[in-house]
Design a protein around this motif. Structure first.
Motif, PDB file in Angstrom:
ATOM      1  N   VAL A  61      -8.004  -0.774  14.805  1.00 38.82           N
ATOM      2  CA  VAL A  61      -9.162  -0.161  14.174  1.00 38.82           C
ATOM      3  C   VAL A  61      -9.658   0.966  15.080  1.00 38.82           C
ATOM      4  O   VAL A  61      -9.397   0.974  16.290  1.00 38.82           O
ATOM      5  CB  VAL A  61     -10.273  -1.199  13.912  1.00 38.82           C
ATOM      6  N   GLY A  62     -10.346   1.928  14.474  1.00 37.54           N
ATOM      7  CA  GLY A  62     -10.837   3.065  15.241  1.00 37.54           C
ATOM      8  C   GLY A  62     -10.134   4.349  14.854  1.00 37.54           C
ATOM      9  O   GLY A  62      -9.427   4.420  13.842  1.00 37.54           O
ATOM     10  N   PRO A  63     -10.289   5.404  15.657  1.00 37.09           N
ATOM     11  CA  PRO A  63      -9.765   6.724  15.295  1.00 37.09           C
ATOM     12  C   PRO A  63      -8.237   6.752  15.197  1.00 37.09           C
ATOM     13  O   PRO A  63      -7.531   6.135  15.999  1.00 37.09           O
ATOM     14  CB  PRO A  63     -10.256   7.626  16.437  1.00 37.09           C
ATOM     15  N   ALA A  64      -7.750   7.481  14.213  1.00 34.85           N
ATOM     16  CA  ALA A  64      -6.316   7.740  14.054  1.00 34.85           C
ATOM     17  C   ALA A  64      -6.168   9.110  13.412  1.00 34.85           C
ATOM     18  O   ALA A  64      -7.058   9.576  12.686  1.00 34.85           O
ATOM     19  CB  ALA A  64      -5.648   6.665  13.202  1.00 34.85           C
ATOM     20  N   ALA A  65      -5.054   9.757  13.686  1.00 38.94           N
ATOM     21  CA  ALA A  65      -4.779  11.075  13.108  1.00 38.94           C
ATOM     22  C   ALA A  65      -3.912  10.918  11.867  1.00 38.94           C
ATOM     23  O   ALA A  65      -3.103   9.985  11.759  1.00 38.94           O
ATOM     24  CB  ALA A  65      -4.077  11.960  14.139  1.00 38.94           C
ATOM     25  N   ILE A  85      -0.952   8.438  12.605  1.00 39.19           N
ATOM     26  CA  ILE A  85      -0.538   8.497  14.007  1.00 39.19           C
ATOM     27  C   ILE A  85      -1.674   8.008  14.889  1.00 39.19           C
ATOM     28  O   ILE A  85      -2.829   8.418  14.721  1.00 39.19           O
ATOM     29  CB  ILE A  85      -0.135   9.930  14.394  1.00 39.19           C
ATOM     30  N   GLN A  86      -1.348   7.146  15.830  1.00 42.56           N
ATOM     31  CA  GLN A  86      -2.345   6.633  16.775  1.00 42.56           C
ATOM     32  C   GLN A  86      -1.672   6.415  18.126  1.00 42.56           C
ATOM     33  O   GLN A  86      -0.575   5.834  18.195  1.00 42.56           O
ATOM     34  CB  GLN A  86      -2.948   5.324  16.257  1.00 42.56           C
ATOM     35  N   LYS A  87      -2.300   6.894  19.188  1.00 45.57           N
ATOM     36  CA  LYS A  87      -1.755   6.750  20.548  1.00 45.57           C
ATOM     37  C   LYS A  87      -0.325   7.299  20.627  1.00 45.57           C
ATOM     38  O   LYS A  87       0.580   6.668  21.196  1.00 45.57           O
ATOM     39  CB  LYS A  87      -1.807   5.296  20.996  1.00 45.57           C
ATOM     40  N   ASP A  88      -0.131   8.462  20.014  1.00 45.18           N
ATOM     41  CA  ASP A  88       1.150   9.187  20.059  1.00 45.18           C
ATOM     42  C   ASP A  88       2.304   8.435  19.406  1.00 45.18           C
ATOM     43  O   ASP A  88       3.476   8.711  19.701  1.00 45.18           O
ATOM     44  CB  ASP A  88       1.528   9.533  21.509  1.00 45.18           C
TER      45      ASP A  88
END
Length: 259
Positions: A61-65, A85-88
């Motif tokens: 959960v939280g920010p993602a592109a 995409i999250q954490k590359d």
């Protein structure tokens, strides 16, 4: 507590994955597909007509592109690729065909069968956040009204039927239908499994703008092995029109033999 439209809003190529729309703390697969659909649609083509997603890595959960690649622009339909995409790392990748589903509804000239028999919604219990016999916490059931006709399971093994409603009277739309297509418990619940069955691939066809009111849902397993299950989900709106159809391949863990 965010309603569905708010929880899937994209701002400047980013989404804040909402903790309410989770299963055991992980964002729900249908919710993630709807997030990508929200990014994929356009002013010319505001509705998803089809979606096919692969789930590569569960996001937090939280920010993602969200990245969007427009593969083809057409007059009546366009094709789009979208990635979460999250954490590359790419967590979900989906291909969409987008177009326009008119409020007047396209005529359904032939349908394979009528809506399945399901006991009235008012006569069924609402599914709790921690379903009996399950090993998971389904946080989204705090706000989503899900009611399953468990009495019918004995008559139809591997076949779950029931109703689904969004919180606070929010109406279903073509994007939230993608969530609905993956919202029901796995049909394997009626075959002796426990725990949530993670989706590997999901394909959905959105067939119309749903009428206001709850959705009638049928989810059934077609083939079950020691490690995989494929399921079909069919959904009708309050006017008894088919509004979304989906198939998915999911991982499956056989119950441990405790004898």
């Amino acid at each position: 507590m965010a309603g569905f439209a708010e929880a899937t809003t994209i701002r400047d190529g980013e989404v804040d994955l909402d903790p309410q729309w989770t299963v055991s703390g992980r964002p729900h697969g249908g919710y993630l597909l709807a997030v990508l659909a929200r990014a994929a649609v356009s002013g010319q083509h505001p509705d998803p007509l089809s979606a096919s997603a692969v789930y590569l890595s569960p996001p937090d959960v939280g920010p993602a592109a969200v990245s969007v690649e427009r593969l083809r622009e057409g007059r009546t339909a366009s094709q789009v690729r979208a990635r979460l995409i999250q954490k590359d790392r790419t967590c979900v990748e989906a291909l969409f065909t987008i177009g326009h589903l008119t409020d007047g509804q396209r005529e359904q000239r032939w349908v394979e069968g009528p809506p399945p028999e399901v006991r009235p919604m008012q006569g069924l219990y609402r599914t709790p956040v921690q379903p009996p016999g399950s090993e998971v916490t389904v946080n989204m059931l705090d706000i989503v009204d899900q009611r399953i006709d468990w009495e019918g399971v004995g008559e139809h093994p591997g076949d779950l039927r029931g109703w689904l409603g969004l919180p606070d009277g929010e109406h279903w739309d073509p994007i939230s239908l993608l969530y609905a297509a993956d919202a029901f418990p796995p049909a394997t619940f009626s075959l002796g499994t426990t725990g949530w069955v993670p989706t590997l691939e999901l394909t959905a066809y959105v067939r119309g703008v749903p009428a206001p009111g709850p959705l009638r849902v049928r989810q059934r397993a077609r083939m079950l092995s020691d490690s995989l299950v494929d399921q079909v989900c069919e959904i009708w709106d309050a006017a008894d029109r088919v509004v979304v159809q989906a198939t998915q391949l999911a991982a499956y863990r056989m119950p441990q033999n405790t004898a």
